[in-house]
Enzyme design. Structure first.
Site, mmCIF file in Angstrom:
data_model
loop_
_atom_site.group_PDB
_atom_site.id
_atom_site.type_symbol
_atom_site.label_atom_id
_atom_site.label_comp_id
_atom_site.label_asym_id
_atom_site.label_seq_id
_atom_site.Cartn_x
_atom_site.Cartn_y
_atom_site.Cartn_z
ATOM 1 N N LEU A 1 14.477 25.263 -51.111
ATOM 2 C CA LEU A 1 14.951 25.015 -52.478
ATOM 3 C C LEU A 1 16.347 24.401 -52.426
ATOM 4 O O LEU A 1 17.233 24.933 -51.759
ATOM 5 C CB LEU A 1 15.003 26.326 -53.265
ATOM 6 C CG LEU A 1 13.703 27.154 -53.303
ATOM 7 C CD1 LEU A 1 13.934 28.455 -54.067
ATOM 8 C CD2 LEU A 1 12.555 26.369 -53.904
ATOM 9 N N ARG A 2 16.524 23.270 -53.130
ATOM 10 C CA ARG A 2 17.861 22.685 -53.208
ATOM 11 C C ARG A 2 18.570 23.250 -54.436
ATOM 12 O O ARG A 2 17.958 23.300 -55.523
ATOM 13 C CB ARG A 2 17.765 21.162 -53.341
ATOM 14 C CG ARG A 2 17.389 20.437 -52.064
ATOM 15 C CD ARG A 2 17.046 18.995 -52.382
ATOM 16 N NE ARG A 2 15.921 18.943 -53.321
ATOM 17 C CZ ARG A 2 15.732 17.944 -54.179
ATOM 18 N NH1 ARG A 2 16.580 16.947 -54.232
ATOM 19 N NH2 ARG A 2 14.682 17.967 -54.995
ATOM 20 N N PHE B 1 19.254 11.205 -48.198
ATOM 21 C CA PHE B 1 20.253 11.864 -47.342
ATOM 22 C C PHE B 1 20.986 10.849 -46.473
ATOM 23 O O PHE B 1 21.333 11.126 -45.331
ATOM 24 C CB PHE B 1 19.600 12.998 -46.521
ATOM 25 C CG PHE B 1 19.389 14.208 -47.377
ATOM 26 C CD1 PHE B 1 18.454 14.177 -48.380
ATOM 27 C CD2 PHE B 1 20.185 15.331 -47.251
ATOM 28 C CE1 PHE B 1 18.280 15.261 -49.241
ATOM 29 C CE2 PHE B 1 20.024 16.420 -48.093
ATOM 30 C CZ PHE B 1 19.069 16.382 -49.098
ATOM 31 N N GLY C 1 28.337 20.595 -47.516
ATOM 32 C CA GLY C 1 28.758 21.990 -47.734
ATOM 33 C C GLY C 1 27.549 22.778 -48.198
ATOM 34 O O GLY C 1 26.422 22.445 -47.851
ATOM 35 N N CYS D 1 23.614 26.471 -47.173
ATOM 36 C CA CYS D 1 22.483 26.297 -46.250
ATOM 37 C C CYS D 1 22.801 25.441 -45.029
ATOM 38 O O CYS D 1 22.705 25.918 -43.909
ATOM 39 C CB CYS D 1 21.303 25.684 -47.005
ATOM 40 S SG CYS D 1 20.729 26.740 -48.312
ATOM 41 N N ARG E 1 30.500 27.444 -51.985
ATOM 42 C CA ARG E 1 30.454 27.812 -50.571
ATOM 43 C C ARG E 1 30.533 26.582 -49.674
ATOM 44 O O ARG E 1 29.792 25.631 -49.855
ATOM 45 C CB ARG E 1 29.178 28.625 -50.279
ATOM 46 C CG ARG E 1 29.242 30.059 -50.796
ATOM 47 C CD ARG E 1 27.929 30.781 -50.633
ATOM 48 N NE ARG E 1 26.923 30.287 -51.579
ATOM 49 C CZ ARG E 1 25.711 30.843 -51.700
ATOM 50 N NH1 ARG E 1 25.362 31.848 -50.906
ATOM 51 N NH2 ARG E 1 24.861 30.380 -52.583
HETATM 52 C C1 UDX Z 1 19.590 22.267 -48.705
HETATM 53 C C2 UDX Z 1 18.239 21.660 -48.346
HETATM 54 O O1 UDX Z 1 18.144 20.351 -48.902
HETATM 55 C C3 UDX Z 1 17.121 22.527 -48.918
HETATM 56 O O2 UDX Z 1 15.859 22.005 -48.565
HETATM 57 C C4 UDX Z 1 17.274 23.933 -48.348
HETATM 58 O O3 UDX Z 1 16.261 24.788 -48.845
HETATM 59 C C5 UDX Z 1 18.639 24.497 -48.701
HETATM 60 O O4 UDX Z 1 19.674 23.629 -48.226
HETATM 61 P P1 UDX Z 1 21.226 22.377 -50.740
HETATM 62 O O5 UDX Z 1 22.147 22.985 -49.728
HETATM 63 O O6 UDX Z 1 21.054 23.052 -52.050
HETATM 64 O O7 UDX Z 1 19.722 22.251 -50.095
HETATM 65 O O8 UDX Z 1 21.792 20.948 -51.057
HETATM 66 P P2 UDX Z 1 21.466 19.468 -50.612
HETATM 67 O O9 UDX Z 1 21.171 18.720 -51.839
HETATM 68 O O10 UDX Z 1 20.463 19.468 -49.537
HETATM 69 O O11 UDX Z 1 22.873 18.950 -50.019
HETATM 70 C C6 UDX Z 1 23.451 19.649 -48.945
HETATM 71 C C7 UDX Z 1 24.843 19.040 -48.705
HETATM 72 O O12 UDX Z 1 24.725 17.714 -48.172
HETATM 73 C C8 UDX Z 1 25.675 18.921 -49.981
HETATM 74 O O13 UDX Z 1 27.022 19.233 -49.697
HETATM 75 C C9 UDX Z 1 25.562 17.445 -50.338
HETATM 76 O O14 UDX Z 1 26.704 16.968 -51.044
HETATM 77 C C10 UDX Z 1 25.481 16.808 -48.959
HETATM 78 N N1 UDX Z 1 24.769 15.537 -48.972
HETATM 79 C C11 UDX Z 1 23.442 15.520 -49.258
HETATM 80 C C12 UDX Z 1 25.466 14.376 -48.644
HETATM 81 O O15 UDX Z 1 26.668 14.399 -48.399
HETATM 82 N N2 UDX Z 1 24.786 13.195 -48.605
HETATM 83 C C13 UDX Z 1 23.453 13.117 -48.894
HETATM 84 O O16 UDX Z 1 22.894 12.021 -48.866
HETATM 85 C C14 UDX Z 1 22.762 14.320 -49.248
#
Ligand code: UDX
Length: 450
Positions: A160-161, A259, A267, A270, A338
């Site tokens: 879950l995001r 991504f 951050g 997860c 976090r």
């Molecule tokens: C993540 C996973 O995507 C999800 O499948 C898992 O269950 C939990 O961890 P989440 O941590 O909620 O979800 O956020 P996500 O949208 O994945 O982004 C994670 C981090 O990467 C964020 O800090 C985001 O800003 C950063 N990010 C993401 C980038 O810097 N660039 C991107 O292209 C994507």
């Protein structure tokens, strides 16, 4: 069907509400009585779009109840999901399993195999081998119980995001289950049956593999983010454009476009935790996972480097300057701070002598309480933060900021400097309004000419 979900945090609450929406009778249990009372009064303490309505609707329909005692909830449960926190151990990399172990002991105490064979399912992200550990704890607590006869333990990690958790639960691109038990497989298939209508790819494997899939998935995604962040730095040195680079890379179906957005570093609760947990497990097993270790190091270094980048863009000295910071959460549509890059960047800007006025759409009650933001002034709107600032730094790409008109930004700022660490704004519009715009990986950092 009847299930119990242990943990009314981010994963447990979303899973409880969504399973209840499937028509399953859910009892969500949390040891925090205050939180349980809030939930029983229909107040949801988590900032997750759509969650409050989903909880209220299912509670009103009698499918979702909240309790603070586990033992009187287990009874006839077909399955009990463990969705408690598994934070990184203080100062270490490995996951802290104390909440999982306590939940397991409480579940074991409440099991009544005579009436129903209960499947214990780990939904939290756990180290490889945790399902086997849970089995051992149940037998140690209740020696008369036999795994595979009186109870089963399975792994069903969440993907879950934050900010789109309900969407991700209701429209998953995969459901991963780890179990060696036919009964557990049957129960899990029945629980997820409502998703079958969309030919849901449901994958069954052994428990250790299911546990590792989750850690490896987040580590890989984190690696993708650190990769594009390094490419952004390269683009700045060779006058290339990282957004076009990412688009070009993403056209290769083996890479894909997602991504690949550069920023100030990843951050959240997860990516950092799961990548560190995977490294900790590998170290324990004497296996080299240098790609994941480097992903983490690149990310931590980047957060720290971003404050230097701001100073570099502002011609090398920010002492006495007023900086407006837009967004402090780790990503938009969440109030989660976090491991947010702001926790590193903002204190460094303050150390360099700047004063910081911040605004975050998720509100400033939580960040105000953090030591990192002790000397930050808080504004109640983006415009209020921008007024008379010598520069604006975008740290989180909230849609609200994309709506800021370039000429309005120019009117409000004392100095026309926009430092967009998420490439959230339109560079050309900014420049057309006379603003000196810096984006991540958008070509060389010139001394901010027009
Ligand atoms: C993540 C996973 O995507 C999800 O499948 C898992 O269950 C939990 O961890 P989440 O941590 O909620 O979800 O956020 P996500 O949208 O994945 O982004 C994670 C981090 O990467 C964020 O800090 C985001 O800003 C950063 N990010 C993401 C980038 O810097 N660039 C991107 O292209 C994507």
């Amino acid at each position: 069907m009847q299930i119990v979900i242990v943990g009314a945090g981010y994963v447990g609450l979303v899973s409880s509400a969504c399973f209840a929406e499937f028509g399953i009778n859910v009892t969500c249990v949390d040891s925090d009585s205050e939180r349980v009372r809030e939930l029983q009064d229909g107040r949801v303490p988590i900032f997750e779009p759509g969650l409050e309505d989903l909880v209220k609707r299912n509670a009103a329909a009698g499918r979702l109840a909240f309790r603070d005692r586990l033992s009187d909830a287990i009874g006839e449960a077909d399955a009990v999901f463990i969705a408690v926190g598994t934070p990184s151990r203080r100062g270490g990399q490995a996951a802290d399993l104390s909440f999982v172990q306590q939940a397991t002991r409480d579940i074991a105490t409440g099991l009544s195999p005579v009436s129903s064979r209960t499947v214990i399912v780990t939904k939290s992200t756990v180290p490889v081998g945790t399902a086997a550990l849970i089995e051992q704890i149940v037998v140690a607590t209740r020696p008369e119980l036999v795994p595979g006869r009186d109870f089963d333990v399975a792994s069903n990690p969440e993907f879950l995001r934050e900010g789109s958790a309900i969407e991700d639960f209701m429209h998953p691109d995969r459901v991963i289950c780890g179990t060696e038990s036919v009964h557990a497989e049957h129960v899990l298939r029945e629980l997820y049956a409502p998703l079958d209508v969309r030919n849901l790819p449901m994958m069954f494997t052994d428990r250790a593999t299911a546990e590792l899939i989750k850690l490896a998935a987040n580590s890989f995604l984190a690696m993708k983010v650190s990769f594009i962040n390094e490419m952004a730095d390269l683009c700045e040195r060779c006058d290339a454009d990282v957004q076009d680079l990412a688009q070009g890379l993403g056209l290769d179906p083996r890479i894909g476009p997602r991504f690949l957005h550069p920023g100030p570093g990843f951050g959240g609760s997860c990516f950092p935790k799961d990548a560190n947990a995977l490294v900790a497990i590998a170290r324990e097993l004497d296996v080299d996972v240098r790609l994941v270790e480097t992903t983490i190091r690149v990310n931590e270094a980047r957060k720290a480097a971003m404050a230097d980048r701001v100073r570099e863009v502002m011609d090398g000295d920010i002492a006495g300057k007023r900086i407006a910071v837009l967004g402090v959460t780790f990503k938009p549509n969440t109030d989660d701070l976090r491991e947010a890059p702001s926790l590193i960047i903002v204190p460094k800007l303050l150390e360099m002598g700047a004063s910081v006025t911040a605004y975050d759409p998720a509100g400033s009650a939580a960040p105000r309480a953090l030591p990192e933001f002790r000397h930050v002034r808080w504004a109640d709107s983006a415009e209020a933060a921008l007024r008379d600032a010598d520069a604006v730094v975008v740290l989180t790409e909230w849609n609200e900021f994309r709506g800021l008109a370039a000429h309005r930004i120019a009117d409000l700022l004392r100095e026309p400097v926009v430092i967009d660490l998420r490439n959230a704004l339109n560079a050309q519009e900014m420049r057309n309004a006379g603003l000196r715009y810096y984006g991540v990986g958008r070509g060389r950092i010139h001394p901010l000419g027009p």
